[in-house]
Design an enzyme around this catalytic site. Structure first.
Site, PDB file in Angstrom:
ATOM      1  N   ASP A   1     -11.994  -9.421   4.390  1.00 47.47           N
ATOM      2  CA  ASP A   1     -13.122  -9.309   3.704  1.00 47.47           C
ATOM      3  C   ASP A   1     -13.787 -10.964   3.731  1.00 47.47           C
ATOM      4  OD1 ASP A   1     -13.234  -6.753   3.106  1.00 47.47           O
ATOM      5  OD2 ASP A   1     -13.736  -7.191   0.908  1.00 47.47           O
TER       6      ASP A   1
ATOM      7  N   ASP B   1      -2.247 -18.431   1.316  1.00 48.21           N
ATOM      8  CA  ASP B   1      -3.445 -19.335   0.460  1.00 48.21           C
ATOM      9  C   ASP B   1      -4.001 -20.395   1.343  1.00 48.21           C
ATOM     10  OD1 ASP B   1      -0.874 -20.368   0.738  1.00 48.21           O
ATOM     11  OD2 ASP B   1      -0.681 -21.199  -1.460  1.00 48.21           O
TER      12      ASP B   1
ATOM     13  N   TYR C   1       0.794  -1.369  -0.208  1.00 46.41           N
ATOM     14  CA  TYR C   1      -0.232  -0.119   0.034  1.00 46.41           C
ATOM     15  C   TYR C   1       0.942   1.107  -0.176  1.00 46.41           C
ATOM     16  CZ  TYR C   1      -4.667  -2.158   0.917  1.00 46.41           C
ATOM     17  OH  TYR C   1      -5.825  -2.812   0.675  1.00 46.41           O
TER      18      TYR C   1
ATOM     19  N   ASP D   1      -6.058  -7.138   4.225  1.00 51.45           N
ATOM     20  CA  ASP D   1      -7.249  -6.667   3.475  1.00 51.45           C
ATOM     21  C   ASP D   1      -7.836  -7.657   2.795  1.00 51.45           C
ATOM     22  OD1 ASP D   1      -8.911  -4.604   2.125  1.00 51.45           O
ATOM     23  OD2 ASP D   1      -7.730  -5.065   0.335  1.00 51.45           O
TER      24      ASP D   1
ATOM     25  N   LYS E   1       3.559 -15.358   3.282  1.00 55.58           N
ATOM     26  CA  LYS E   1       3.834 -16.319   2.061  1.00 55.58           C
ATOM     27  C   LYS E   1       5.549 -16.457   2.075  1.00 55.58           C
ATOM     28  CE  LYS E   1       2.604 -17.951  -1.897  1.00 55.58           C
ATOM     29  NZ  LYS E   1       1.671 -19.168  -1.941  1.00 55.58           N
TER      30      LYS E   1
HETATM   31  C1  IPM Z   1     -10.381  -1.589   3.786  1.00 53.51           C
HETATM   32  C2  IPM Z   1     -10.409  -0.985   2.506  1.00 53.51           C
HETATM   33  C3  IPM Z   1      -9.356  -0.170   2.271  1.00 53.51           C
HETATM   34  C4  IPM Z   1      -8.422  -0.916   2.016  1.00 53.51           C
HETATM   35  C5  IPM Z   1      -9.767   0.614   0.685  1.00 53.51           C
HETATM   36  C6  IPM Z   1     -11.083   1.436   0.808  1.00 53.51           C
HETATM   37  C7  IPM Z   1      -8.355   1.205   0.486  1.00 53.51           C
HETATM   38  O1  IPM Z   1     -10.550  -2.113   1.570  1.00 53.51           O
HETATM   39  O2  IPM Z   1     -10.305  -0.762   4.737  1.00 53.51           O
HETATM   40  O3  IPM Z   1     -10.207  -2.931   4.078  1.00 53.51           O
HETATM   41  O4  IPM Z   1      -7.757  -1.435   1.118  1.00 53.51           O
HETATM   42  O5  IPM Z   1      -7.561  -1.020   2.989  1.00 53.51           O
HETATM   43 MG    MG Z   2     -10.644  -3.857   2.385  1.00 50.85          MG
END
Ligand code: IPM
Ligand code: MG
Length: 362
Positions: free
Chosen positions: A255, A227, A146, A251, A195
């Site tokens: 999710d 993975d 990032y 990240d 990894k």
């Molecule tokens: C999160 C989001 C952010 C990230 C984006 C919106 C830049 O996906 O907070 O997980 O990738 O960190």
């Molecule tokens: Mg995210």
């Protein structure tokens, strides 16, 4: 005691959900004898509209000078918003990256917990859910891909894009310490995800995490390749307590972890610096499609406010009271649309905030 909180309602459903979290904080303050004052600043699309940039220096400074930050969500509909017709560093999400870096919020804590009442929404089979799961992802937030050097240029007539994954040992050590500290308050198990079979940065990660582990003899540490971790999360989520990982892996895995709870509208998060300062926000996005319709679920933001009470202000009883109020409202069958199921009582965003606030008790 009085606490100064910077609020960043942001875009989409952000303003509605932050309003409910402030309502709940005020009520907790009344019940427990604290006061909160809120100073609002713009970030994301609304800041682009007002100032041409997703985060101004003044907004960052206001946040820096407060005791904690409460954020709703930023961003709009990527395919259909003027906010995305500009360079990447001027888009709404750039505000989020800038505030993370600007306030040195390197430790991102994302709990993923299966609420019994909502188990029906979990996409996993019952045989996999078992006794449920309760895990925390500790994601490094200000390093890695990032924030490494990036550019796009033509090399020998071929357009080439480069992103750099960099970590130094200090960055790894400080996030590992955070993960071990939080594990000490939980089930004392850390799984560090990397990894290391391919990446140098992961091999360093593993080494440094091993070193830090020596200071925590009570913690059981193991390592998992990313993975494999993605697979294990849907095969046996109950095995995880604290997952420690770098920015990009975190990240993606966070999710996935939120999805298997079946209720992303319920998941809170905290981003903290070296001390107790933090930015608290729901794990979900700005949901522009339902913005302004009183349909959003404010619970993730309310639970983020509870994390603020706990981690930034050391108000554990107050945080417990907020979490208990949320649990009670769910047990009583109240649901916003996103978590609604047959036989439940459907309520809007503001009503959900009222119901939770009313149930806060000592
Ligand atoms: C999160 C989001 C952010 C990230 C984006 C919106 C830049 O996906 O907070 O997980 O990738 O960190
Ligand atoms: Mg995210």
């Amino acid at each position: 005691m009085n606490y100064h909180i910077t609020t960043i309602p942001g875009d989409g459903i952000g303003p509605e959900i932050v309003k409910e979290a402030c309502k709940v904080l005020n009520q907790a303050g009344q019940v427990f004898g604290h006061s909160f004052d809120f100073q609002e600043v713009l970030m994301g699309g609304c800041s682009i509209d007002a100032y041409g940039v997703p985060l101004t220096e003044e907004a960052l400074e206001t946040a820096r000078n407060s005791d904690a930050v409460l954020l709703g969500a930023v961003g709009g509909d990527v395919g259909n918003s003027r906010w995305y017709d500009v360079a990447p560093n001027l888009r709404p999400e750039a505000g989020l990256l800038a505030i993370r870096k600007g306030l040195n919020l390197f430790a991102n804590i994302r709990p993923a917990y299966l609420y019994r009442e909502l188990a029906g929404a979990c996409p996993l089979k019952e045989s996999i859910i078992g006794d449920g799961f309760d895990l925390v992802i500790m994601r490094e937030l200000t390093g890695g891909l990032y924030f490494g050097e990036r550019y796009t240029k033509e090399v020998d007539g071929v357009v080439t894009a480069v992103d750099t994954l960099t970590y130094n040992e200090n960055e790894i050590r400080r996030i590992a310490v955070k993960a071990f500290d939080i594990a000490m308050k939980r089930r004392k198990r850390v799984i560090s995800v990397d990894k290391a079979n391919v990446l140098d940065s992961s091999r360093l990660w593993r080494n440094v995490v091993e070193q830090v582990a020596k200071d925590y003899p009570e913690i059981t540490l193991s390592h998992m390749l990313v993975d494999n971790c993605a697979m294990q999360l849907v095969m046996n989520p109950g095995q995880f307590d604290v997952i420690l990982t770098e920015n990009m892996f975190g990240d993606i895995l966070s999710d996935e972890a939120s999805m298997i709870t079946g209720s992303i509208g319920m998941l809170s998060s905290a981003s903290m610096n070296e001390s107790k300062f933090g930015l608290y926000e729901p794990s979900h996005g700005s949901a522009p499609d339902i913005a302004g319709k009183d349909l959003a679920n404010p619970i993730a933001t309310i639970l983020s406010a509870a994390m603020m009470l706990r981690y930034s202000f050391d108000l554990d009883a107050e945080a417990d009271a907020v979490e208990k109020a949320v649990q009670q409202v769910l047990t009583e069958g109240y649901r916003t649309g996103d978590i609604y199921g047959e036989g439940c009582k459907k309520v809007g965003c503001a009503k959900m905030g009222d119901l939770i606030a009313e149930r806060i008790a000592r």
